[in-house]
Design a protein around this motif. Structure first.
Motif, PDB file in Angstrom:
ATOM      1  N   TYR A  71       0.839  -1.190   0.000  1.00 31.49           N
ATOM      2  CA  TYR A  71       0.000   0.000   0.000  1.00 31.49           C
ATOM      3  C   TYR A  71       0.873   1.239   0.000  1.00 31.49           C
ATOM      4  CZ  TYR A  71      -4.123  -2.759   1.231  1.00 31.49           C
ATOM      5  OH  TYR A  71      -5.156  -3.652   1.229  1.00 31.49           O
ATOM      6  N   TYR A  82      -3.261   6.350   6.555  1.00 31.09           N
ATOM      7  CA  TYR A  82      -4.139   6.026   5.438  1.00 31.09           C
ATOM      8  C   TYR A  82      -3.238   5.506   4.327  1.00 31.09           C
ATOM      9  CZ  TYR A  82      -7.233   9.592   7.618  1.00 31.09           C
ATOM     10  OH  TYR A  82      -7.986  10.365   8.469  1.00 31.09           O
ATOM     11  N   LYS A  84      -3.306   3.277   0.339  1.00 29.05           N
ATOM     12  CA  LYS A  84      -4.133   2.753  -0.739  1.00 29.05           C
ATOM     13  C   LYS A  84      -3.296   1.940  -1.715  1.00 29.05           C
ATOM     14  CE  LYS A  84      -3.861   6.761  -3.780  1.00 29.05           C
ATOM     15  NZ  LYS A  84      -4.620   7.667  -4.622  1.00 29.05           N
ATOM     16  N   SER A  85      -4.001   1.054  -2.408  1.00 32.17           N
ATOM     17  CA  SER A  85      -3.400   0.237  -3.448  1.00 32.17           C
ATOM     18  C   SER A  85      -4.459   0.046  -4.514  1.00 32.17           C
ATOM     19  CB  SER A  85      -2.970  -1.118  -2.880  1.00 32.17           C
ATOM     20  OG  SER A  85      -2.453  -1.942  -3.900  1.00 32.17           O
ATOM     21  N   ASN A  87      -7.633   0.305  -6.170  1.00 31.82           N
ATOM     22  CA  ASN A  87      -8.971   0.708  -5.730  1.00 31.82           C
ATOM     23  C   ASN A  87      -9.323   0.221  -4.326  1.00 31.82           C
ATOM     24  OD1 ASN A  87      -9.527   2.004  -8.173  1.00 31.82           O
ATOM     25  ND2 ASN A  87     -10.138   0.082  -9.131  1.00 31.82           N
ATOM     26  N   THR A  88      -8.326  -0.165  -3.560  1.00 29.77           N
ATOM     27  CA  THR A  88      -8.552  -0.620  -2.187  1.00 29.77           C
ATOM     28  C   THR A  88      -7.703   0.214  -1.243  1.00 29.77           C
ATOM     29  OG1 THR A  88      -6.789  -2.281  -2.229  1.00 29.77           O
ATOM     30  CG2 THR A  88      -8.961  -2.978  -2.985  1.00 29.77           C
ATOM     31  N   GLY A  89      -8.036   0.149   0.031  1.00 33.67           N
ATOM     32  CA  GLY A  89      -7.237   0.905   0.988  1.00 33.67           C
ATOM     33  C   GLY A  89      -7.436   0.441   2.405  1.00 33.67           C
ATOM     34  N   THR A 103     -10.841  -1.384   6.290  1.00 34.70           N
ATOM     35  CA  THR A 103     -10.456  -1.486   4.884  1.00 34.70           C
ATOM     36  C   THR A 103     -11.651  -1.159   3.995  1.00 34.70           C
ATOM     37  OG1 THR A 103     -10.992  -3.845   4.774  1.00 34.70           O
ATOM     38  CG2 THR A 103      -8.719  -3.252   5.339  1.00 34.70           C
ATOM     39  N   TYR A 104     -11.351  -0.700   2.793  1.00 32.32           N
ATOM     40  CA  TYR A 104     -12.392  -0.482   1.793  1.00 32.32           C
ATOM     41  C   TYR A 104     -11.936  -1.114   0.490  1.00 32.32           C
ATOM     42  CZ  TYR A 104      -9.437   3.443   0.274  1.00 32.32           C
ATOM     43  OH  TYR A 104      -8.387   4.210  -0.162  1.00 32.32           O
ATOM     44  N   THR A 105     -12.898  -1.432  -0.354  1.00 27.83           N
ATOM     45  CA  THR A 105     -12.604  -2.070  -1.627  1.00 27.83           C
ATOM     46  C   THR A 105     -13.216  -1.252  -2.761  1.00 27.83           C
ATOM     47  OG1 THR A 105     -14.578  -3.452  -1.440  1.00 27.83           O
ATOM     48  CG2 THR A 105     -12.523  -4.390  -0.621  1.00 27.83           C
ATOM     49  N   GLU A 106     -13.005  -1.724  -3.969  1.00 28.48           N
ATOM     50  CA  GLU A 106     -13.529  -1.048  -5.151  1.00 28.48           C
ATOM     51  C   GLU A 106     -15.043  -0.868  -5.033  1.00 28.48           C
ATOM     52  OE1 GLU A 106     -13.277  -1.396  -9.996  1.00 28.48           O
ATOM     53  OE2 GLU A 106     -12.370  -2.940  -8.750  1.00 28.48           O
ATOM     54  N   PRO A 110     -13.740   5.909  -0.228  1.00 28.72           N
ATOM     55  CA  PRO A 110     -12.700   6.022   0.793  1.00 28.72           C
ATOM     56  C   PRO A 110     -13.006   7.101   1.826  1.00 28.72           C
ATOM     57  CG  PRO A 110     -11.714   5.852  -1.382  1.00 28.72           C
ATOM     58  CD  PRO A 110     -13.196   6.006  -1.588  1.00 28.72           C
TER      59      PRO A 110
END
Length: 129
Positions: A71, A82, A84-85, A87-89, A103-106, A110
């Motif tokens: 990330y 914070y 990110k990578s 579309n995720t983070g 965590t969040y995904t596509e 965010p």
């Protein structure tokens, strides 16, 4: 289900913009509670704890390796990380006793993940956690 797990489910996953969440005990450097299906390996716990133990600028330069993914760190200070990578983070907020991880995904926003995680972190800080 514990009060802390209910907090994770209601305040974070309830937004529909948090994919997984966990609380890590800082002193023991161990997982306290996590949302269903969200596992945090001991090596990931150590990575997150070290992210705060190092100089935040160094963490920002080097990024994070979390859950077998690199990330890019977009914020690193004494209380928040914070990263990110694509579309995720991952969002990490430090309190007196815990690291709060979300965590969040596509397809998720965010900014909603960050806001919900920071608000829960502030709530825990006010409670002395």
């Amino acid at each position: 289900m514990s009060h802390l797990q209910n907090l994770l489910l209601d305040t974070l996953l309830g937004t529909k913009h948090v994919d997984g969440a966990a609380l890590i005990k800082l002193q023991e450097q161990s997982l306290c509670v996590a949302s269903p299906g969200f596992s945090v390996m001991p090596s990931d716990v150590q990575t997150l704890v070290n992210g705060f133990a190092k100089n935040p600028l160094r963490t920002r330069r080097e990024g994070l390796y979390f859950k077998e993914k690199d990330y890019k760190c977009v914020r690193a200070d004494d209380y928040s990380l914070y990263a990110k990578s694509e579309n995720t983070g991952v969002v990490v907020v430090k309190t007196q006793l815990y690291l709060l991880v979300a965590t969040y995904t596509e397809g998720m926003y965010p900014s909603v993940c960050v806001e919900a995680t920071e608000k829960l972190g502030e709530y825990l800080r006010r409670k002395g956690n």
